[in-house]
Design a protein around this motif. Structure first.
Motif, PDB file in Angstrom:
ATOM      1  N   GLU A   1       3.518 -12.947 -21.475  1.00  0.00           N
ATOM      2  CA  GLU A   1       4.567 -12.265 -20.708  1.00  0.00           C
ATOM      3  C   GLU A   1       5.957 -12.820 -21.049  1.00  0.00           C
ATOM      4  O   GLU A   1       6.897 -12.065 -21.272  1.00  0.00           O
TER       5      GLU A   1
ATOM      6  N   GLN B   1       7.044 -11.859 -24.620  1.00  0.00           N
ATOM      7  CA  GLN B   1       7.534 -10.476 -24.695  1.00  0.00           C
ATOM      8  C   GLN B   1       8.957 -10.360 -24.155  1.00  0.00           C
ATOM      9  O   GLN B   1       9.765  -9.603 -24.694  1.00  0.00           O
ATOM     10  N   LYS B   2       9.286 -11.116 -23.105  1.00  0.00           N
ATOM     11  CA  LYS B   2      10.639 -11.075 -22.541  1.00  0.00           C
ATOM     12  C   LYS B   2      11.673 -11.645 -23.519  1.00  0.00           C
ATOM     13  O   LYS B   2      12.837 -11.250 -23.490  1.00  0.00           O
TER      14      LYS B   2
ATOM     15  N   GLU C   1      15.240  -6.649 -28.021  1.00  0.00           N
ATOM     16  CA  GLU C   1      15.043  -5.350 -27.357  1.00  0.00           C
ATOM     17  C   GLU C   1      14.636  -4.250 -28.328  1.00  0.00           C
ATOM     18  O   GLU C   1      13.959  -3.303 -27.944  1.00  0.00           O
TER      19      GLU C   1
ATOM     20  N   PRO D   1      18.721 -12.413 -24.260  1.00  0.00           N
ATOM     21  CA  PRO D   1      18.227 -11.828 -23.008  1.00  0.00           C
ATOM     22  C   PRO D   1      18.758 -12.544 -21.771  1.00  0.00           C
ATOM     23  O   PRO D   1      18.354 -12.237 -20.662  1.00  0.00           O
TER      24      PRO D   1
END
Length: 143
Positions: A30, A33-34, A38, A96
């Motif tokens: 998880e 992926q963050k 993008e 991010p």
């Protein structure tokens, strides 16, 4: 310490990062992926694919089987991820981080990952010329 023992310790320690990160990509990605850019299509698929490469290459080195193939596989991965993910992030592209006060942490993470990948790549460049010791699958299969 014998050369064979040193070889086994070297292969196990070097492969730990690939096996560990590969497992993380496969089982609990998880956060990974963050942190992906993008523009990355299908982050879960990409993560699983990367996990397979990392886990397979790392396992091959750990057991001492087809080191040249494992080194080429992992070295290619390191070049690609360093050029596509870490180098652009060093330029401040695709961060991010929502809070600008935390940008320094993101930049530090990217710098350390970029340099770590260069160090790992150096070992991958030498592995094709390396002969594993007595406690390797390659050596056992030759007997």
């Amino acid at each position: 310490m014998s050369r064979d023992f040193a070889d086994l310790v070297f292969r196990l320690l070097f492969s730990l990062i690939f096996i560990g990160l590969g497992g993380e990509h496969l089982l609990s990605d998880e956060l990974i992926q963050k942190l992906m850019p993008e523009w990355m299509p299908g982050p879960r698929f990409v993560s699983i694919f990367c996990g397979i490469i990392l886990f397979t290459g790392g396992s091959m080195i750990a057991v001492g089987y087809r080191l040249k193939l494992a080194a080429i596989l992992l070295g290619s991965f390191l070049v690609l991820v360093s050029a596509v993910v870490h180098a652009p992030a060093l330029q401040g592209i695709a961060s991010p981080v929502a809070d600008p006060r935390d940008q320094w942490l993101w930049e530090t993470l990217q710098r350390s990952n970029f340099v770590k990948n260069l160090c790992l790549l150096g070992v991958c460049m030498m592995l094709p010329f390396y002969t594993p010791g007595r406690w390797s699958l390659e050596r056992m299969l030759k007997k």
